[in-house]
Scaffold this motif. Structure first.
Motif, PDB file in Angstrom:
ATOM      1  N   PHE A  61       1.111  -1.285   0.255  1.00 22.44           N
ATOM      2  CA  PHE A  61      -0.223   0.060   0.486  1.00 22.44           C
ATOM      3  C   PHE A  61       1.093   1.172  -0.115  1.00 22.44           C
ATOM      4  CE2 PHE A  61      -2.768  -2.555   3.033  1.00 22.44           C
ATOM      5  CZ  PHE A  61      -3.459  -3.460   1.452  1.00 22.44           C
ATOM      6  N   SER A  81      -0.150  -3.313  -5.155  1.00 23.90           N
ATOM      7  CA  SER A  81       0.231  -4.633  -3.777  1.00 23.90           C
ATOM      8  C   SER A  81      -1.215  -5.895  -4.491  1.00 23.90           C
ATOM      9  CB  SER A  81      -0.775  -3.889  -2.822  1.00 23.90           C
ATOM     10  OG  SER A  81      -1.768  -3.349  -3.222  1.00 23.90           O
ATOM     11  N   HIS A  82      -2.508  -5.486  -5.434  1.00 20.81           N
ATOM     12  CA  HIS A  82      -2.630  -6.445  -6.233  1.00 20.81           C
ATOM     13  C   HIS A  82      -1.533  -7.504  -6.998  1.00 20.81           C
ATOM     14  CE1 HIS A  82      -2.261  -4.996 -10.628  1.00 20.81           C
ATOM     15  NE2 HIS A  82      -2.687  -3.397  -9.928  1.00 20.81           N
ATOM     16  N   ALA A  94     -12.049  -4.524   7.510  1.00 22.50           N
ATOM     17  CA  ALA A  94     -12.455  -4.298   5.732  1.00 22.50           C
ATOM     18  C   ALA A  94     -13.143  -4.619   5.137  1.00 22.50           C
ATOM     19  CB  ALA A  94     -11.151  -3.907   5.193  1.00 22.50           C
ATOM     20  N   PHE A  96     -15.967  -6.389   2.521  1.00 25.44           N
ATOM     21  CA  PHE A  96     -17.191  -5.256   1.720  1.00 25.44           C
ATOM     22  C   PHE A  96     -18.280  -5.492   2.258  1.00 25.44           C
ATOM     23  CE2 PHE A  96     -13.834  -7.520  -0.893  1.00 25.44           C
ATOM     24  CZ  PHE A  96     -13.129  -5.685  -1.167  1.00 25.44           C
ATOM     25  N   HIS A  98     -21.428  -5.232   0.648  1.00 24.33           N
ATOM     26  CA  HIS A  98     -21.993  -4.994  -0.594  1.00 24.33           C
ATOM     27  C   HIS A  98     -22.471  -6.357  -0.807  1.00 24.33           C
ATOM     28  CE1 HIS A  98     -18.346  -3.529  -2.401  1.00 24.33           C
ATOM     29  NE2 HIS A  98     -18.853  -4.482  -2.928  1.00 24.33           N
ATOM     30  N   TYR A 107     -14.127 -13.240  -3.220  1.00 27.51           N
ATOM     31  CA  TYR A 107     -13.032 -12.390  -4.313  1.00 27.51           C
ATOM     32  C   TYR A 107     -11.665 -12.685  -4.487  1.00 27.51           C
ATOM     33  CZ  TYR A 107     -12.453  -7.264  -4.889  1.00 27.51           C
ATOM     34  OH  TYR A 107     -12.590  -6.013  -5.577  1.00 27.51           O
ATOM     35  N   GLN A 111     -10.365 -12.341  -8.998  1.00 26.76           N
ATOM     36  CA  GLN A 111      -9.520 -11.915  -9.677  1.00 26.76           C
ATOM     37  C   GLN A 111      -8.110 -12.486 -10.242  1.00 26.76           C
ATOM     38  OE1 GLN A 111     -10.821  -9.369  -8.790  1.00 26.76           O
ATOM     39  NE2 GLN A 111     -12.037  -9.730  -7.325  1.00 26.76           N
TER      40      GLN A 111
ATOM     41  N   LEU C 171     -11.373  -0.495   2.852  1.00 30.07           N
ATOM     42  CA  LEU C 171     -12.042  -1.610   1.598  1.00 30.07           C
ATOM     43  C   LEU C 171     -11.340  -0.864   0.211  1.00 30.07           C
ATOM     44  CD1 LEU C 171     -15.520  -0.446   1.869  1.00 30.07           C
ATOM     45  CD2 LEU C 171     -13.901  -2.291   2.611  1.00 30.07           C
ATOM     46  N   GLU C 173      -7.743  -0.935  -0.385  1.00 33.77           N
ATOM     47  CA  GLU C 173      -6.464  -1.359  -0.226  1.00 33.77           C
ATOM     48  C   GLU C 173      -7.127  -2.377   0.090  1.00 33.77           C
ATOM     49  OE1 GLU C 173      -5.417   0.680   3.169  1.00 33.77           O
ATOM     50  OE2 GLU C 173      -4.204   2.071   1.772  1.00 33.77           O
ATOM     51  N   SER C 175      -9.577  -4.878  -2.005  1.00 40.06           N
ATOM     52  CA  SER C 175      -9.023  -5.184  -3.090  1.00 40.06           C
ATOM     53  C   SER C 175      -8.223  -5.583  -3.535  1.00 40.06           C
ATOM     54  CB  SER C 175     -10.664  -4.259  -3.501  1.00 40.06           C
ATOM     55  OG  SER C 175      -9.756  -4.627  -4.631  1.00 40.06           O
ATOM     56  N   MET C 176      -7.100  -4.178  -3.201  1.00 42.71           N
ATOM     57  CA  MET C 176      -6.306  -4.187  -4.596  1.00 42.71           C
ATOM     58  C   MET C 176      -4.639  -5.550  -3.607  1.00 42.71           C
ATOM     59  SD  MET C 176      -5.709  -1.735  -6.385  1.00 42.71           S
ATOM     60  CE  MET C 176      -4.122  -0.934  -6.328  1.00 42.71           C
ATOM     61  N   TYR C 179      -5.406  -9.361  -4.898  1.00 34.98           N
ATOM     62  CA  TYR C 179      -5.181  -9.293  -6.514  1.00 34.98           C
ATOM     63  C   TYR C 179      -6.426  -8.378  -7.191  1.00 34.98           C
ATOM     64  CZ  TYR C 179      -3.399 -13.096  -3.998  1.00 34.98           C
ATOM     65  OH  TYR C 179      -2.710 -13.765  -2.438  1.00 34.98           O
ATOM     66  N   ALA C 180      -6.893  -8.004  -7.220  1.00 35.57           N
ATOM     67  CA  ALA C 180      -7.741  -7.087  -7.835  1.00 35.57           C
ATOM     68  C   ALA C 180      -7.034  -5.649  -8.245  1.00 35.57           C
ATOM     69  CB  ALA C 180      -9.262  -6.605  -7.312  1.00 35.57           C
ATOM     70  N   THR C 181      -6.969  -6.016 -10.362  1.00 39.45           N
ATOM     71  CA  THR C 181      -6.610  -4.556 -10.019  1.00 39.45           C
ATOM     72  C   THR C 181      -7.004  -3.295 -10.120  1.00 39.45           C
ATOM     73  OG1 THR C 181      -8.013  -4.590 -12.313  1.00 39.45           O
ATOM     74  CG2 THR C 181      -5.672  -6.031 -12.180  1.00 39.45           C
ATOM     75  N   PRO C 182      -6.350  -2.325 -10.167  1.00 38.51           N
ATOM     76  CA  PRO C 182      -6.962  -0.416  -9.989  1.00 38.51           C
ATOM     77  C   PRO C 182      -8.075  -0.784 -10.717  1.00 38.51           C
ATOM     78  CG  PRO C 182      -4.709  -0.865 -10.337  1.00 38.51           C
ATOM     79  CD  PRO C 182      -4.882  -1.916 -10.632  1.00 38.51           C
ATOM     80  N   ARG C 184     -10.387  -3.321 -11.492  1.00 38.95           N
ATOM     81  CA  ARG C 184     -11.565  -4.337 -11.235  1.00 38.95           C
ATOM     82  C   ARG C 184     -11.649  -3.651 -10.383  1.00 38.95           C
ATOM     83  NH1 ARG C 184     -10.595  -9.798 -13.386  1.00 38.95           N
ATOM     84  NH2 ARG C 184     -12.899 -10.058 -12.001  1.00 38.95           N
ATOM     85  N   THR C 185     -11.121  -2.919  -9.003  1.00 41.47           N
ATOM     86  CA  THR C 185     -11.472  -2.273  -7.527  1.00 41.47           C
ATOM     87  C   THR C 185     -12.061  -1.393  -8.112  1.00 41.47           C
ATOM     88  OG1 THR C 185      -9.191  -2.768  -6.634  1.00 41.47           O
ATOM     89  CG2 THR C 185     -10.378  -1.323  -5.835  1.00 41.47           C
ATOM     90  N   GLN C 188     -16.006  -3.439  -8.850  1.00 42.39           N
ATOM     91  CA  GLN C 188     -16.229  -4.488  -7.939  1.00 42.39           C
ATOM     92  C   GLN C 188     -16.400  -3.419  -6.450  1.00 42.39           C
ATOM     93  OE1 GLN C 188     -14.663  -8.703  -8.776  1.00 42.39           O
ATOM     94  NE2 GLN C 188     -13.458  -6.906  -8.738  1.00 42.39           N
ATOM     95  N   VAL C 189     -15.977  -2.446  -6.259  1.00 44.22           N
ATOM     96  CA  VAL C 189     -15.743  -2.190  -4.697  1.00 44.22           C
ATOM     97  C   VAL C 189     -15.946  -0.163  -4.492  1.00 44.22           C
ATOM     98  CG1 VAL C 189     -14.382  -1.917  -2.556  1.00 44.22           C
ATOM     99  CG2 VAL C 189     -14.118  -3.760  -4.061  1.00 44.22           C
TER     100      VAL C 189
END
Ligand SMILES: Nc1ncnc2c1ncn2[C@@H]1O[C@H](COP(=O)(O)OP(=O)(O)OP(=O)(O)O)[C@@H](O)[C@H]1O
Ligand SMILES: [Mg+2]
Lengths: 377, 288, 271
Positions: A61, A81-82, A94, A96, A98, A107, A111, C171, C173, C175-176, C179-182, C184-185, C188-189
């Motif tokens: 991050f 980070s991903h 944290a 989600f 929704h 999740y 991905q 949230l 962070e 997602s990232m 493994y979600a790319t920016p 997709r984040t 999806q979020v």
């Protein structure tokens, strides 16, 4: 340690001279460390010492201002980070809001490219739910869960990805005492079962001591001491560490003599006491400020008229409080000129079955070799 | 790293371009045009002819009544709406049974979702000769005039903007944790003191937001005075419609518009600064 | 307290009730009730002007709502990462655009567009090939939509921004981290999180545009929106036809509101 085991050791996470600045604030200051594969590693320290910042550097991050971070031997500086094979359990989870429990847990798998098949995802989610003992909760909304359940969902959401390393930022801080100790046990068992490296951030020393293989004690962004819980407890490097890990009685003074038998400290009250120097720490010099540190369980307590002849050091005092802890009792003793001393006394020591009540005159004593002489910093 | 931040900047620019263009062509350009016009001459047939004169600004006094009317009716109307709205919002947020809460709230909002034009029009009926006055006649109060009076305009204002005032206050009161009230009474405060010392201060962001919304809309109001004020009570808005569509004196109209905008900028900024200082939270953006 | 609330609700609904009641008037005069009938509904529905005005308003309001929610959301997201002078500039413009009275927007747009068109039309005519009719720029749908969108877009920006500000940064962070790319984040979020604000902005923009009289009054040119039609028929002298239109609009918006509410609840249930 044999030469061979040294060679086969692999590190999942390594910091090499890592520094992180936020404007003027030095959150992480030139930290180097390595975390062995499959171990349980903890960052321990007071609020604001840079624990979360260190974890965020691993998760990606934040990027270090200076230095290198390695994951499984690869430098990851600049990797977002991903793309890092580590997962985090966030302090406030944290989750989600929704998505339901299943979707939260799935999740990470969704991905992946190529994306695993629906059945595969479903199967893995079920397995993971079972692992954290939440089978049947898949369709719940996350805000319908209790704190402990949410915590387990957060854990499952990270674990299902089988990361190289799991990062936990004070994951148990929001739980009540009982649930917390349950979860501590579960976390430990889980870590042994899955064999993934766990890095835990905490400011709760008992938590760190009971769960970790190795602990890194931090202060103001720097490592103060890094070692196994046993090392830190038995051989604290300085007063800061001794104070942070377990309970300790300190008697302040100045070093007045160093020889083969140990180090003599002249206390502020005038009394001279002998203690052992900590291993591998050469920073004591004559005349420098130091403390004699004695763990409460190293001190024995006796009635004032029954002074034990072979006791090394003994001080008279008066019982001012006693806390009954079941198998042990904790006494607070007011000494003359040396402040209050905490003594942990087992329920039954052969020969001294008596217990004391506040107001009793007693004598406390310990062996010089169980007292450590520690520099102030 | 570098690459990424560069593409990020591109993305930001692309996302902002339409909005930027809109502001440039629909806000900045028109304002500049009327600013220029306000210094121009009136063409003989109406409209605009070039030139530079301060005459229109000097002549603002000719429409002084519209300014003084607007500047009294807008704050007074806002205050009246607040006085009517606050108890209702309080009732909805704190007193009413959970079960009826949603439906009652929707009932406040529904009028807001229906045309102000039609709602104001209803009052022409009620206040007009065949409405309330005829009933009053029948009771014995003869010859009471209701429509085309200051009272009618103020009532139209309260009626029209009540939902807009109730809603933000309701939201801020609803956010207010019930345990604050319990804590206050636990600490020995009377209900009145609890209200003054806890409820009211904590609902200030909603009050500030509601007042600002209503005030802004009232400053440009045209319909309510046109329908309920007859020719007697008129606002700047009515003067502007007259100047642009009837007498076609565009430069003078532009000067009035610019003056109105300046007045708004000053009052609203002052107001925001004031509320910002008084309650640290100030105008609650989330309510807008 | 309760009595007070009842009084306020009466105050809110009696006028609306009267409109509805008089829409069933059998007589020709708006102010006198002479028996009940639905004749005015028939008249309103068969009046081609009413139909046209309704369609015009609907098209304009829908376009405005779509444009402002798209552009407003985009701008809100971009402003989130913008700092420095540009940020201050945009904040100022947003502030001014919501604060300026609608009537000034209407007037300024009218004056500016007329000036621009007067300047451009002769040029267009001169460069247009001989024989064919040169297009003539004039007020109409586009000008109304553009003027409405200025205000509603800022509204959407403010609403979406408030929502983003209230969102938990962890949230994203998380997602990232999973493994979600920016991109997709984002869908999806972030998008599901700010979606209620966008929806609210859409509805608010639609109602604002559909109800607006004053801006359209200045910039609609030859087009007549429903509020303009209603305004002029009130001016011409009141017939119960206006009541019938008003009642239909009222019922229409109620149905829309309830459908939206119902759909949202269903969606919550199935999820
Ligand atoms: N984004 C940031 N911007 C500026 N300063 C920061 C930021 N993040 C952390 N800091 C500062 O860096 C220092 C270390 O913060 P960090 O969050 O790592 O502490 P911590 O050890 O996790 O504390 P705690 O136990 O309270 O969570 C603090 O002084 C903090 O104020
Ligand atoms: Mg932290």
């Amino acid at each position: 340690m044999t030469a061979q085991s040294k060679i086969t050791k692999t590190y999942d996470i390594e910091f090499k001279g890592v520094t992180k600045r936020f404007g003027d604030v030095l959150a992480v200051d030139n930290v180097s460390l390595s975390v062995e594969r499959g171990s349980f590693f903890s960052f321990l320290g007071p609020s604001g010492c840079g624990k979360t910042s260190s974890l965020r550097l691993i998760a990606g991050f934040d990027q270090p201002t200076e230095g290198d971070v390695y994951i499984a031997g690869q430098s990851v500086v600049g990797t977002p980070s991903h793309k890092r094979p580590v997962n985090m359990v966030f302090q406030q989870y944290a989750l989600f809001p929704h998505m339901n429990v299943c979707d939260n847990i799935a999740y990470g798998l969704r991905q992946r490219s190529p994306r695993p098949s629906k059945q595969e995802i479903l199967k893995r989610v079920d397995e993971t739910l079972e692992m954290v003992r939440l089978s049947g909760y898949g369709n719940r909304r996350v805000w319908e869960l209790s704190g402990g359940q949410q915590q387990r969902v957060a854990l499952a959401r990270a674990l299902i990805n089988r990361p190289t390393c799991l990062l936990l930022d004070e994951p148990l801080a929001a739980l009540d005492r009982k649930l917390r100790s349950e979860m501590q046990m579960e976390l430990q068992t889980l870590q042994r079962d899955v064999g993934i490296t766990f890095i835990l951030v905490t400011h709760d020393q008992e938590e760190a001591l009971s769960m970790s293989d190795r602990i890194c004690i931090m202060r103001e962004g720097q490592i103060v001491q890094l070692g196994s819980p046993r090392d830190l407890y038995d051989d604290p490097k300085n007063r800061y560490v001794a104070d942070f890990v377990g309970k300790t009685n300190f008697f302040d003074g100045q070093v007045c003599d160093i020889n083969g038998a140990g180090v003599t400290v002249q206390l502020d009250s005038g009394l001279s006491l002998l203690g052992a120097a900590p291993k591998n720490v050469p920073q004591l010099i004559n005349g420098s400020k130091a403390s004699i540190a004695v763990r409460p369980e190293m001190i024995t307590i006796a009635a004032a008229d029954q002074v034990n002849s072979n006791a090394g050091v003994s001080l008279p005092g008066k019982v001012i409080n006693r806390i009954f802890l079941g198998e042990r009792s904790e006494y607070l003793i007011e000494t003359q000129g040396h402040g209050e001393v905490l003594v942990l006394s087992p329920k039954n020591i052969t020969g001294s079955t008596q217990s004391f009540v506040p107001g009793d005159q007693v004598s406390i004593s310990w062996q010089p070799e169980s007292a450590l002489v520690l520099a102030d910093t | 790293m570098k690459e990424q931040s560069k593409s990020n900047r591109w993305l930001t620019a692309v996302l902002l371009t339409p909005t930027g263009l809109w502001f440039a062509f629909m806000l900045v350009l028109p304002l500049i045009v009327i600013l220029v016009f306000s210094f121009g001459e009136r063409a003989p047939v109406g409209g605009y002819a070039g030139g530079f004169t301060l005459e229109h600004y000097a002549n603002l006094g000719a429409r002084l009544k519209a300014f003084t009317n607007t500047l009294t009716y807008a704050p007074v109307g806002t205050l009246l709406s607040l006085l009517v709205a606050y108890p209702l919002a309080y009732y909805l947020a704190i007193k009413v049974n959970r079960r009826y809460k949603l439906i009652l709230l929707v009932l406040v909002i529904v009028p807001f979702w229906t045309s102000l034009l039609i709602r104001t029009y209803a009052w022409i009926y009620i206040l007009g000769g065949k409405g309330l006055p005829s009933i009053l006649d029948w009771i014995g109060f003869e010859g009471v005039r209701l429509i085309n009076t200051p009272g009618a305009v103020l009532m139209g204002i309260v009626y029209g903007y009540l939902p807009l005032m109730v809603f933000p206050i309701y939201v801020s009161l609803e956010k207010l944790n019930k345990s604050y009230l319990e804590a206050s009474s636990d600490l020995g405060a009377s209900p009145y003191k609890t209200f003054m010392q806890v409820t009211l201060p904590l609902s200030m962001p909603g009050v500030a937001t509601g007042c600002m919304l209503v005030f802004i809309l009232l400053m440009g109001e045209f319909l309510i005075p046109a329908f309920l004020g007859g020719g007697k009570v008129f606002f700047i808005g009515n003067a502007l419609v007259d100047l642009f569509l009837q007498s076609r004196n565009w430069p003078f109209g532009s000067a009035i518009s610019i003056t109105l905008v300046v007045i708004m900028l000053i009052t609203v900024s002052l107001y925001m600064r004031m509320t910002m200082r008084n309650s640290k939270t100030g105008v609650d953006e989330s309510l807008m | 307290m309760r009595i007070y609330a009842i009084a306020v609700y009466l105050f809110l609904y009696v006028p609306i009730g009267i409109i509805v009641l008089f829409s069933f008037n059998a007589g020709n005069h708006a102010s006198e009730l002479r028996g009940l009938s639905v004749q005015w509904y028939g008249k309103a529905l068969s009046n081609p002007f009413v139909g046209d005005a309704f369609i015009t308003s609907l098209v304009i309001a829908l376009t405005v709502a779509v444009l402002s929610s798209l552009m407003g959301t985009a701008a809100a997201l971009a402003l989130q990462r913008l700092k420095g002078r540009m940020r201050v500039l945009f904040d100022g413009l947003i502030f001014v655009s919501v604060m300026i009275p609608g009537i000034v927007i209407g007037i300024a747009t009218l004056v500016a567009l007329v000036t621009v068109f007067d300047f451009l039309n002769p040029i267009l005519a001169s460069i247009w090939p001989e024989g064919s009719q040169a297009p003539k720029l004039h007020m109409g749908y586009a000008s109304v939509i553009a003027a409405h969108t200025l205000f509603t877009m800022s509204l959407v920006i403010i609403m979406v921004r408030a929502r983003i500000a209230g969102m938990d940064r962890a949230l994203i962070e998380a997602s990232m981290d999973l493994y979600a790319t920016p991109w997709r984040t984002f869908y999806q979020v972030t998008l599901p999180q700010i979606y209620p604000a966008i929806l609210a902005g859409f509805l608010l923009s639609f109602t604002f545009s559909f109800d607006d009289f004053i801006i359209s009054f200045f910039v609609a040119g030859p087009n007549t929106t429903l509020p303009i039609y209603i305004f002029s028929s009130i001016r011409r002298g009141i017939t119960p036809e206006v009541n019938a239109i008003g009642t239909m609009v009222l019922v229409g918006s109620l149905i829309l509101l309830m459908t939206a509410q119902y759909l949202m609840r269903e969606r919550d249930k199935t999820k």
